[in-house]
Design an enzyme around this catalytic site. Sequence first.
Site, PDB file in Angstrom:
ATOM      1  N   THR A 170      32.875 -23.226 -25.270  1.00 57.17           N
ATOM      2  CA  THR A 170      33.770 -23.797 -24.269  1.00 57.17           C
ATOM      3  C   THR A 170      35.224 -23.491 -24.609  1.00 57.17           C
ATOM      4  O   THR A 170      35.662 -23.706 -25.737  1.00 57.17           O
ATOM      5  CB  THR A 170      33.567 -25.320 -24.213  1.00 57.17           C
ATOM      6  OG1 THR A 170      32.176 -25.574 -24.046  1.00 57.17           O
ATOM      7  CG2 THR A 170      34.350 -25.938 -23.075  1.00 57.17           C
ATOM      8  N   TYR A 192      31.098 -21.565 -30.804  1.00 56.95           N
ATOM      9  CA  TYR A 192      31.730 -22.892 -30.647  1.00 56.95           C
ATOM     10  C   TYR A 192      33.138 -22.724 -31.199  1.00 56.95           C
ATOM     11  O   TYR A 192      33.526 -23.371 -32.149  1.00 56.95           O
ATOM     12  CB  TYR A 192      30.896 -23.886 -31.465  1.00 56.95           C
ATOM     13  CG  TYR A 192      31.192 -25.357 -31.312  1.00 56.95           C
ATOM     14  CD1 TYR A 192      31.128 -25.993 -30.083  1.00 56.95           C
ATOM     15  CD2 TYR A 192      31.494 -26.123 -32.447  1.00 56.95           C
ATOM     16  CE1 TYR A 192      31.357 -27.362 -29.988  1.00 56.95           C
ATOM     17  CE2 TYR A 192      31.719 -27.489 -32.356  1.00 56.95           C
ATOM     18  CZ  TYR A 192      31.649 -28.103 -31.120  1.00 56.95           C
ATOM     19  OH  TYR A 192      31.872 -29.461 -31.020  1.00 56.95           O
ATOM     20  N   HIS A 207      38.366 -27.597 -28.121  1.00 56.07           N
ATOM     21  CA  HIS A 207      37.089 -28.139 -27.654  1.00 56.07           C
ATOM     22  C   HIS A 207      36.358 -28.864 -28.791  1.00 56.07           C
ATOM     23  O   HIS A 207      35.894 -29.996 -28.622  1.00 56.07           O
ATOM     24  CB  HIS A 207      36.213 -27.015 -27.094  1.00 56.07           C
ATOM     25  CG  HIS A 207      34.818 -27.447 -26.762  1.00 56.07           C
ATOM     26  ND1 HIS A 207      34.534 -28.328 -25.737  1.00 56.07           N
ATOM     27  CD2 HIS A 207      33.620 -27.133 -27.333  1.00 56.07           C
ATOM     28  CE1 HIS A 207      33.213 -28.524 -25.689  1.00 56.07           C
ATOM     29  NE2 HIS A 207      32.642 -27.822 -26.646  1.00 56.07           N
ATOM     30  N   GLN A 214      21.229 -33.575 -24.433  1.00 55.08           N
ATOM     31  CA  GLN A 214      21.817 -33.004 -25.650  1.00 55.08           C
ATOM     32  C   GLN A 214      22.040 -34.069 -26.723  1.00 55.08           C
ATOM     33  O   GLN A 214      21.738 -33.873 -27.896  1.00 55.08           O
ATOM     34  CB  GLN A 214      23.151 -32.326 -25.285  1.00 55.08           C
ATOM     35  CG  GLN A 214      23.841 -31.593 -26.423  1.00 55.08           C
ATOM     36  CD  GLN A 214      25.117 -30.882 -25.952  1.00 55.08           C
ATOM     37  OE1 GLN A 214      25.466 -30.909 -24.768  1.00 55.08           O
ATOM     38  NE2 GLN A 214      25.822 -30.245 -26.865  1.00 55.08           N
TER      39      GLN A 214
HETATM   40 MN    MN Z   1      28.423 -23.557 -24.924  1.00 60.31          MN
END
Ligand code: MN
Length: 416
Positions: free
Chosen positions: A350, A129, A134, A241
């Site tokens: 991301t 992450y 992001h 999620q």
């Molecule tokens: Mn991911």
Amino acid sequence: MHSWIDISPTSDFSMYNFPFGVYKTAEGKYHAASAIGEYVIDLHVLAEAKVFHGVLNLDKTTLAQSTLNSFIAQGKAITNAVRTVLQDVFGADNATLRDNAELRSKALLKQGEVQMVLPIHIPNYTDFYSSREHATNVGIMFRDPANALLPNWLHLPVGYHGRASSIVVSGTEIHRPKGQTKADDADKPSFGPCRLLDFELEMAFVVGKETKLGESVSTAHAEEHIFGMMLFNDWSARDIQKWEYVPLGPFLAKNFGSTVSPWIVTIEALAPFKVDGPVQEPEVLPYLKYEGHKNYDINLQVDIVPENGQGKTVCQSNFKYMYWNMSQQLAHHTVNGCNIQVGDMYASGTISGPTPDSFGSMLEISWQGKKPVAMPDGSERRFIQDGDTVVITGHADKAGIRVGFGECKGKILPAI
Ligand code: MN
């Protein structure tokens, strides 16, 4: 470097690349492959023709297996030597293949006419992450705009252990997942097809050299353990999620499928594109410090192509934006003695850039659905619809040297 093959200047597969993959032959066998221009190169055929006889200790049987794990496990001395032979054999002055029509017809196949398969058995998959942009966007949307990053974020590369079994090769269709969701104003959850299906633009690295339980990898040695990189789409069901992720993180919102590109581009082929990373402030702990260039300047793009419709580019980003680099990720992953295995896949998280046109997910691009994207056919996208194909492409380009990854694409089918 010139070749006797006609290679378009915009081809991902130049004389500087020579990635590795696996394809299924017309007889249903699996052969290791590379790529040049518009062609797939059958490495097993070349090995049988003794093209690699100068690569000492190469086990040729590793070029006729359904995965590259045992080829990769031989080590970089051998895998890089195979690449060097390919660069030589396809060089303009080399007659080995150029002047041997029979061998050429067996070893060179048109891309698009052969079926590429998932080139590795993936023992373990971790998703990081590591894009500050992001993590900040998500923090602003779901938590507190004033404190978007959680307190640990600038001190360690946050990650979670993902699901390896559902990683599929580009072109594999994926059904919309079903699961539990709960609307904010509902007092209990409901079950059904995901309504907020998203992509995540990521890159992944593949481990080529294992460690034993108890060992750690330093940032200085991390790249010796990285065989190469692929494009990666971490499909995400945002509504599932949101309901499930506290307190242990993503689970069914992620494990229904992830898509990778078919070619592993070696870390050596990407060396010309190394750049400085972002300044890390506050200072990181000693085991996360590193020297030299550890970020990579790789242009990334995401297109959404509706069924029977014209596509639209929804994101243009770059791998160089990553706050935490791959060497830091691997150092952190192993600092407690966790062992890594050949074929392990580590995805970046991301990859969002600083501007809205560089955000790496629909969650961010449409800002939770508040800013729909206009498609060429007049429709709108907040998230991914049934029939949509998401296509990730990526390439590095510097001073006439171009190295690309091919396509990472997947079509979403209705829920079963
Ligand atoms: Mn991911």
